[in-house]
Write an enzyme that holds these catalytic residues in place. Structure first.
Site, PDB file in Angstrom:
ATOM      1  N   GLY A 268       1.079  -1.364   0.036  1.00  0.00           N
ATOM      2  CA  GLY A 268       0.066  -0.135   0.136  1.00  0.00           C
ATOM      3  C   GLY A 268       0.803   1.528   0.073  1.00  0.00           C
ATOM      4  O   GLY A 268       0.552   2.184  -0.880  1.00  0.00           O
ATOM      5  N   GLU A 271       6.602   4.223   4.929  1.00  0.00           N
ATOM      6  CA  GLU A 271       6.710   5.138   5.578  1.00  0.00           C
ATOM      7  C   GLU A 271       8.365   5.646   5.865  1.00  0.00           C
ATOM      8  O   GLU A 271       8.632   6.454   6.887  1.00  0.00           O
ATOM      9  CB  GLU A 271       6.331   4.738   7.124  1.00  0.00           C
ATOM     10  CG  GLU A 271       7.437   3.577   7.841  1.00  0.00           C
ATOM     11  CD  GLU A 271       6.955   2.146   7.555  1.00  0.00           C
ATOM     12  OE1 GLU A 271       6.197   2.043   6.791  1.00  0.00           O
ATOM     13  OE2 GLU A 271       7.597   1.347   8.468  1.00  0.00           O
ATOM     14  N   ASN A 272       8.884   5.562   4.714  1.00  0.00           N
ATOM     15  CA  ASN A 272      10.217   6.220   4.724  1.00  0.00           C
ATOM     16  C   ASN A 272      10.532   7.669   5.497  1.00  0.00           C
ATOM     17  O   ASN A 272       9.491   8.570   5.176  1.00  0.00           O
ATOM     18  CB  ASN A 272      10.823   6.435   3.460  1.00  0.00           C
ATOM     19  CG  ASN A 272      10.493   5.282   2.361  1.00  0.00           C
ATOM     20  OD1 ASN A 272      10.908   3.894   2.724  1.00  0.00           O
ATOM     21  ND2 ASN A 272       9.666   5.509   1.618  1.00  0.00           N
ATOM     22  N   GLU A 305       0.936   5.811   7.497  1.00  0.00           N
ATOM     23  CA  GLU A 305       2.292   6.034   7.135  1.00  0.00           C
ATOM     24  C   GLU A 305       2.727   7.354   8.116  1.00  0.00           C
ATOM     25  O   GLU A 305       3.777   7.190   8.367  1.00  0.00           O
ATOM     26  CB  GLU A 305       2.499   6.232   5.526  1.00  0.00           C
ATOM     27  CG  GLU A 305       1.905   5.317   4.798  1.00  0.00           C
ATOM     28  CD  GLU A 305       2.426   3.718   5.036  1.00  0.00           C
ATOM     29  OE1 GLU A 305       3.424   3.550   5.635  1.00  0.00           O
ATOM     30  OE2 GLU A 305       1.589   2.846   4.731  1.00  0.00           O
ATOM     31  N   HIS A 308       3.513   6.364  11.526  1.00  0.00           N
ATOM     32  CA  HIS A 308       4.694   5.409  11.479  1.00  0.00           C
ATOM     33  C   HIS A 308       5.959   6.485  11.916  1.00  0.00           C
ATOM     34  O   HIS A 308       6.835   6.037  12.490  1.00  0.00           O
ATOM     35  CB  HIS A 308       5.230   4.727  10.220  1.00  0.00           C
ATOM     36  CG  HIS A 308       4.609   3.450  10.131  1.00  0.00           C
ATOM     37  ND1 HIS A 308       4.735   2.355  11.319  1.00  0.00           N
ATOM     38  CD2 HIS A 308       3.932   2.837   9.152  1.00  0.00           C
ATOM     39  CE1 HIS A 308       4.162   1.381  10.961  1.00  0.00           C
ATOM     40  NE2 HIS A 308       3.840   1.342   9.473  1.00  0.00           N
ATOM     41  N   GLU A 327       3.775  -2.307  13.419  1.00  0.00           N
ATOM     42  CA  GLU A 327       2.753  -2.546  12.241  1.00  0.00           C
ATOM     43  C   GLU A 327       1.462  -2.543  13.230  1.00  0.00           C
ATOM     44  O   GLU A 327       0.405  -1.956  13.042  1.00  0.00           O
ATOM     45  CB  GLU A 327       2.799  -3.672  11.611  1.00  0.00           C
ATOM     46  CG  GLU A 327       3.906  -3.289  10.387  1.00  0.00           C
ATOM     47  CD  GLU A 327       3.886  -2.206   9.727  1.00  0.00           C
ATOM     48  OE1 GLU A 327       2.653  -1.551   9.624  1.00  0.00           O
ATOM     49  OE2 GLU A 327       4.916  -1.705   9.000  1.00  0.00           O
TER      50      GLU A 327
END
Ligand code: TRP
Ligand code: ZN
Length: 888
Positions: A268, A271-272, A305, A308, A327
């Site tokens: 999907g 989250e960098n 994201e 995160h 997660e």
């Protein structure tokens, strides 16, 4: 790449690294066919490990890359490349040194979409879980955290936008039409959070000021032409920033936060740090191209994201067995975000019902099948196979139970303590649970933490039995709760779980006889008493689905009808209706019978109810899915379940015909389109009504409703209504269905996400009963040859192949095994291109051993045929091996 069979990695074998990498300077000369990476690693010996024995060699991971040069401490150093490892036996002496590596990689050839790859002419990265090693040699494990400075150099015309994590610190022009940009991310991070993008993109920008008075720049990058579809993603991002600060006191910690959409993506979104990369599906939306569900999906994934950034990035995982640390917690947070955004109590309940539907559709079968594993797994061959419903969704339920046990305020305190203790660290699920418990010493969790943590360690879905006894004379109700758990692979015996059971008592007249109370079952069997109860009650148990268990409450039809009519907990009200329907479906499998009047009247009562929300009504009037029915049975026949469900659904279509007409006529949305829960609920109910009316028409050779559906496909003002109408039409024998499909395809005008819907709709099309059976399968199979189909694009594969094999049981499970043949062929083709995605396809056979014959034997044969292939990826091999291990 394929280096024989991957070794099994075990949680128990965790050891801290012998070296740390504190700083990373990367320079990329970007080119689609040959990118040159120059990496400068500031390495430090881990004194703790060094003390234990002899000096350790430095062992870095790398995959599908070519090393050009290695230097240590500014001088050449001898090294060996052994398979996917680069070994330096004698690194420079001393506490720290600089290692320089130059290597190349080939983004164009990278069809796995892990590491650096091309999509639509741009260059993108995906590093979680182990993609960074496909870019350059590294200690590619999440407990090695470094500060990155990244310089990107590329052709300015092809790649005008150059992005990486953190802040832009320099940019400029180079010779030969090239340019550069240098980015610096001040936060130490594991390699899996690294990202770069070099592409021809445009962006929507928004500046926001947070509570603390700090200014931030938010950007959403998309291809030219897609800018008009970014409004909802940006609004969702702004809402996420506001929410995390308000609910958990967690502010945005970066000056700039970027979201980039890419068309080829395995999951999907990712989250960098500061540079989230998204599947276009979770960014792009307009009323004409996206459904209400798509809008909701964007809100929840953008939130996920973004959240995160704290739960995952500021505090990350020590090792991949701890994946649920980030997660499970982040799914819990995005679920809460969506609920808070939904507003009304009813809209919140609808979201909760949707989440539980998804848990039961995906996680319960996983917990019962070949891939059953604990929320914190004990071993894996390919970590990509453990991005599962168990780690994500069950993990979120475990966090939710903690929230229930310590209360909303207590949970917020726990989160605060978690960040006080561990900000900037790589930690474990134990560390998280300990922080929540320590912040709430006197709570229902504090006293039972060790037992509670069995939720992390034991696989399988627990069973909870509830039996009540009413003593009229003593005005006392006694409820006995008993738990049990089935064995799962490698875990023959289970210890009792700590199960929070939110309970109220309801009178047969609908009065509340005892207010909601939290019962905590922590042994095999316990009794709870309720005093001062005036009349025999109906227990409303496990309210809001307070634990991820299978509940056997032994309630009669009459009692379930009381809950359906009166329960003040909307989740349980819905659940009561589903239970009534499920029992009828299971009976129908034994012996077909007409639907009983009390059930029909109860359903009519819900549909016509004066105050219930349309969204709730829609959920209550849809029968349990075929997959859910299958999960109730030790052996299931997908064709029989399909037939039973179609029969009962059509019986409801007929019995409530006039009510469906009423629902259709009175719920039209007249205002302009907005993806709000209120509007979405009305559209969902109208779509269901239309579908029911088309089914009724199918039985009566009546062309009117299919005609209306056809008109709606052509004239609908939004995608939700257009898709709903086409879906209804595809479930009729009407010749208009093909014309409507052609119209829809033409109207898509090549829009990839709309074409995905066109494929998926057909892959999901219900198999007709009787003489036309097989029509849906034939249609889907033919689509594999359609010029718009490609195995290279994951969204397209999910829309057609995965949709057919995982979400259309009656089309897939065929007596002639043609579905399984198709599965094995596509699986092998896909494995050569994209093992991660192929492994997802492999998993559709997870429950093969519960199939009835002849499906069971045919399915096993198909799996075995795949398993003997010599050059399977590690990902697919792990799945098919486990599948064949469960039952002979
Ligand atoms: N961490 C990501 C998320 O849940 C998902 C993710 C994991 C992912 N592995 C991936 C995304 C591989 C793309 C490809 O938000
Ligand atoms: Zn996530």
């Amino acid at each position: 790449m394929r280096e024989g069979t991957a070794p099994v990695i075990r949680r128990q074998d965790y050891a801290a690294p012998a070296f740390w990498i504190r700083r990373v300077d990367l320079t990329f000369d970007l080119d689609a066919a040959k990118t040159i990476v120059a990496s400068k690693l500031h390495i430090e010996r881990n004194a703790a490990v060094l003390a234990d024995g002899a000096p350790q060699p430095l062992v870095l991971q790398g995959e599908d890359i070519n090393v050009l040069r290695v230097m240590a401490g500014g001088e050449s150093v001898s090294f060996r490349v052994e398979g996917n490892l680069l070994v330096i036996d004698n690194p420079p002496a001393g506490d720290s040194f600089v290692l320089e590596v130059r290597n190349t990689c080939n983004p164009e050839k990278n069809t796995q979409l892990s590491g650096l790859y091309t999509s639509g002419g741009g260059l993108f990265t995906q590093c979680e879980a182990e993609g960074f090693r496909r870019i350059t040699y590294f200690l590619d494990r999440p407990d090695v955290m470094a500060v990155y400075t990244v310089t990107l150099r590329a052709d300015r015309t092809k790649y005008p936008v150059l992005l990486s994590n953190g802040n832009l610190v320099a940019q400029g022009t180079l010779d030969n039409g090239r340019h550069f940009a240098t980015w610096h991310d001040p936060f130490p991070k594991p390699s899996y959070l690294f990202a770069l993008v070099a592409a021809d993109l445009v962006c929507r920008e928004q500046r926001i000021t947070t509570r603390a008075g700090r200014e931030h720049l938010l950007q959403v990058y998309v291809r030219r032409g897609d800018l008009g579809k970014t409004e909802h993603a940006m609004a969702s991002l702004v809402a996420s920033v506001v929410w995390d600060e308000a609910r958990f006191g967690l502010p945005l910690d970066l000056e700039r936060f970027m979201v980039v959409a890419v068309e080829d993506f395995n999951m999907g979104a990712m989250e960098n740090k500061g540079l989230n990369i998204f599947n276009t599906k979770y960014v792009l939306a307009s009323p004409a191209t996206a459904t209400d569900d798509d809008f909701a999906g964007i809100e929840s994934v953008v939130g996920h994201e973004y959240f995160h950034n704290w739960t995952g990035n500021r505090i990350t995982c020590r090792d991949w067995f701890q994946l649920s640390l980030k997660e499970g917690l982040t799914v819990f947070r995005d679920q809460e975000f969506s609920m808070d955004m939904a507003g009304s109590a009813s809209a919140r309940a609808v979201k909760r019902i949707q989440d539980v539907l998804m848990l039961r559709a995906r996680q319960f079968p996983e917990d019962a099948g070949a891939m059953a594993h604990p929320v914190r797994p004990d071993s894996y061959a390919a970590i990509d196979n453990f991005y599962t419903a168990t780690v994500y969704e069950k993990g979120a339920e475990v966090v939710r139970m903690m929230h229930t046990l310590v209360g909303r305020e207590g949970f917020a305190r726990g989160i605060t303590l978690y960040f006080q203790r561990h900000d900037g660290q790589a930690v474990t699920c134990d560390d998280f649970a300990q922080a929540i418990a320590d912040a709430n010493p006197g709570s229902a969790l504090g006293a039972r933490l060790d037992a509670f943590k069995r939720w992390y360690a034991q696989a399988g879905t627990p069973r909870l039995q509830a039996r009540g006894h009413y003593d009229a004379e003593a005005r006392r109700y006694t409820l006995t709760l008993t738990q049990s758990a089935l064995p799962s692979p490698g875990q023959p015996h289970k210890q009792p779980y700590v199960i929070p059971v939110l309970t109220a008592l309801i009178g047969h007249d609908g009065r509340e006889l005892a207010a909601e109370r939290l019962l905590v079952l922590d042994g095999t069997s316990q009794s709870f008493t309720f005093e001062g109860i005036d009349a025999a009650p109906v227990p409303s148990l496990l309210r809001g689905f307070s634990a991820p268990v299978v509940l056997d409450d032994g309630l009669s039809d009459a009692e379930l009808l009381v809950l359906l009519a009166h329960d003040s907990d909307p989740f349980n009200r819905w659940e009561a209706g589903q239970r009534l329907a499920l029992q009828r479906l299971l009976r129908q499998l034994q012996q077909p019978a007409p639907l009983d009047a009390p059930f029909i009247e109860a359903m009519r009562g819900v549909l016509r109810h004066p105050t219930l929300d349309p969204a709730f009504k829609e959920l209550a009037l849809v029968l349990p899915s075929e997959g859910y029915v299958a999960e109730q049975l030790e052996r299931f026949d997908p064709q029989a379940i399909h037939a039973a469900r179609v029969q009962l659904r059509d019986a409801l279509a007929t019995a409530l015909h006039d009510d469906w007409v009423w629902a259709f006529d009175t719920h039209a949305v007249r205002e302009g389109y907005a993806p709000t829960p209120a509007q979405a609920g009305r559209r969902a109910l109208v779509n269901l009504a239309l579908h029911m009316l088309c089914r009724h028409a199918a039985h009566h050779d009546d062309p009117v409703w299919p005609g209306r559906a056809y008109q709606r496909v052509k004239t609908a003002g939004n995608m939700t209504e257009r898709l709903g109408a086409l879906q209804a039409l595809l479930d009729t024998p009407s010749p208009l269905a093909d014309a409507a499909l052609a119209h829809f395809h033409a109207q898509a005008g090549g829009d990839a996400l709309v074409l995905d819907k066109w494929f998926m709709l057909q892959a999901h099309a219900p198999e007709p009963l009787g003489a036309d059976a097989g029509r849906a399968f034939a249609r889907a199979k033919a689509l594999l040859k359609h010029p718009d189909f490609s195995l290279k694009n994951p969204n397209r594969v999910r829309s057609l192949v995965l949709a057919l094999c995982s979400a259309n049981p009656a089309a897939f499970h065929r007596a002639d095994a043609a579905g399984y043949v198709l599965w094995s062929e596509k699986l092998l083709e896909l494995d050569a291109i994209n093992p991660q995605l192929a492994a997802r396809l492999a998993r559709v056979m997870d429950r093969w051993s519960a199939l009835a014959e002849p499906y069971r034997s045919a399915a096993r044969e198909a799996i075995a045929r795949v398993a003997v292939k010599p050059d399977l990826s590690d990902d697919v091999r792990e799945i098919v091996t486990r599948a064949l291990e469960i039952a002979a």
